[in-house]
Design a protein around this motif. Structure first.
Motif, PDB file in Angstrom:
ATOM      1  N   GLN A 229       0.822  -1.207   0.000  1.00 26.19           N
ATOM      2  CA  GLN A 229       0.000   0.000   0.000  1.00 26.19           C
ATOM      3  C   GLN A 229       0.857   1.259   0.000  1.00 26.19           C
ATOM      4  O   GLN A 229       0.553   2.216  -0.705  1.00 26.19           O
ATOM      5  CB  GLN A 229      -0.951   0.014   1.198  1.00 26.19           C
TER       6      GLN A 229
ATOM      7  N   THR B 112       0.915   3.922  -3.105  1.00 27.29           N
ATOM      8  CA  THR B 112       0.570   5.321  -2.858  1.00 27.29           C
ATOM      9  C   THR B 112       1.724   6.244  -3.215  1.00 27.29           C
ATOM     10  O   THR B 112       1.529   7.286  -3.847  1.00 27.29           O
ATOM     11  CB  THR B 112       0.147   5.502  -1.391  1.00 27.29           C
TER      12      THR B 112
ATOM     13  N   HIS C  65      -5.442   9.211  -1.771  1.00 25.05           N
ATOM     14  CA  HIS C  65      -6.450   8.591  -2.632  1.00 25.05           C
ATOM     15  C   HIS C  65      -6.975   7.241  -2.163  1.00 25.05           C
ATOM     16  O   HIS C  65      -8.130   6.919  -2.409  1.00 25.05           O
ATOM     17  CB  HIS C  65      -5.980   8.536  -4.093  1.00 25.05           C
ATOM     18  N   ASP C  66      -6.206   6.442  -1.488  1.00 29.19           N
ATOM     19  CA  ASP C  66      -6.671   5.108  -1.069  1.00 29.19           C
ATOM     20  C   ASP C  66      -6.850   4.956   0.436  1.00 29.19           C
ATOM     21  O   ASP C  66      -6.995   3.833   0.927  1.00 29.19           O
ATOM     22  CB  ASP C  66      -5.696   4.026  -1.565  1.00 29.19           C
TER      23      ASP C  66
ATOM     24  N   CYS D  38      -9.478   2.505   1.876  1.00 30.91           N
ATOM     25  CA  CYS D  38      -9.433   1.038   1.728  1.00 30.91           C
ATOM     26  C   CYS D  38      -9.544   0.294   3.055  1.00 30.91           C
ATOM     27  O   CYS D  38     -10.390  -0.604   3.175  1.00 30.91           O
ATOM     28  CB  CYS D  38      -8.174   0.620   0.973  1.00 30.91           C
TER      29      CYS D  38
ATOM     30  N   SER E  27     -12.729  -3.604  -0.526  1.00 32.87           N
ATOM     31  CA  SER E  27     -12.343  -2.211  -0.782  1.00 32.87           C
ATOM     32  C   SER E  27     -12.628  -1.850  -2.236  1.00 32.87           C
ATOM     33  O   SER E  27     -11.854  -1.140  -2.881  1.00 32.87           O
ATOM     34  CB  SER E  27     -10.872  -1.989  -0.440  1.00 32.87           C
TER      35      SER E  27
ATOM     36  N   GLN F 298     -14.383   2.252  -1.115  1.00 34.46           N
ATOM     37  CA  GLN F 298     -13.186   2.984  -0.692  1.00 34.46           C
ATOM     38  C   GLN F 298     -13.323   4.466  -0.965  1.00 34.46           C
ATOM     39  O   GLN F 298     -12.828   5.299  -0.196  1.00 34.46           O
ATOM     40  CB  GLN F 298     -11.910   2.416  -1.324  1.00 34.46           C
TER      41      GLN F 298
ATOM     42  N   HIS G 252     -11.676   7.036  -9.023  1.00 31.58           N
ATOM     43  CA  HIS G 252     -11.745   5.960 -10.021  1.00 31.58           C
ATOM     44  C   HIS G 252     -12.621   6.326 -11.220  1.00 31.58           C
ATOM     45  O   HIS G 252     -12.750   5.526 -12.142  1.00 31.58           O
ATOM     46  CB  HIS G 252     -12.315   4.678  -9.396  1.00 31.58           C
TER      47      HIS G 252
ATOM     48  N   ASP H 257      -2.868   6.962 -11.142  1.00 38.33           N
ATOM     49  CA  ASP H 257      -3.417   5.740 -10.544  1.00 38.33           C
ATOM     50  C   ASP H 257      -3.580   4.656 -11.611  1.00 38.33           C
ATOM     51  O   ASP H 257      -3.292   3.486 -11.353  1.00 38.33           O
ATOM     52  CB  ASP H 257      -4.747   6.047  -9.853  1.00 38.33           C
TER      53      ASP H 257
END
Length: 169
Positions: free
Chosen positions: A24, A28, A59-60, A63, A73, A78, A112, A129
């Motif tokens: 992760q 990121t 951004h994540d 999750c 997620s 998310q 997304h 991304d």
């Protein structure tokens, strides 16, 4: 330390406590790097480049709570949790104005969706991304050409990167 560095440190510490750390954090960090690269190469002003990088760091963050709350997620989960968390983290942070926090929350809450990328002007984050997700195998390699053909990749820098990295024209 500037605010982007402080925010990145907070995100790294958060993932260290809440996620499969190495993957992760590397994801990121890579998205943040590509988002900043695309924003700068597109000639965006320094403040916008900073905001793009900050959005990428955030951004994540939805999750871990999405997995806890929904058992997965997936993007809608998310995004919802991430938007909430941006407000939770930044609403009372003196380094961020209400307008900046709102934009960051909306970018995280729609990162997304190409329609949101175009509406809110966070194309560098969206394209970054996509690049990292392609490298990580989240999308099949032939999707790179689809992203270019469909207009999901719209910046000159993003198009050049997709051609160089994935052969997509």
């Amino acid at each position: 330390m500037n605010r982007t560095q402080r925010l990145s440190q907070r995100v790294i510490e958060y993932y260290a406590d809440n996620a499969p750390v190495a993957s992760q954090i590397m994801h990121t960090q890579s998205v943040a790097h590509f988002a900043r690269l695309i924003a700068e190469t597109e000639g965006l002003d320094n403040k916008t480049c900073e905001m793009m990088e900050e959005a990428a760091w955030l951004h994540d963050i939805g999750c871990p709570p999405a997995r806890q709350k929904y058992g997965d997620s997936k993007p809608p989960h998310q995004e919802c949790e991430g938007k909430r968390m941006v407000h939770e983290w930044l609403d009372n942070d003196p380094d961020f104005t209400a307008k900046e926090t709102s934009w960051l929350a909306d970018a995280v809450g729609g990162h997304h969706r190409v329609t949101e990328a175009h509406r809110l002007h966070f194309e560098p984050l969206f394209e970054a991304d996509l690049i990292v997700n392609l490298f990580e195998g989240y999308y099949k390699p032939d999707m790179a050409q689809h992203f270019v053909n469909s207009g999901a990749v719209s910046t000159s820098t993003g198009l050049a990167l997709f051609e160089k990295l994935f052969g997509a024209k």
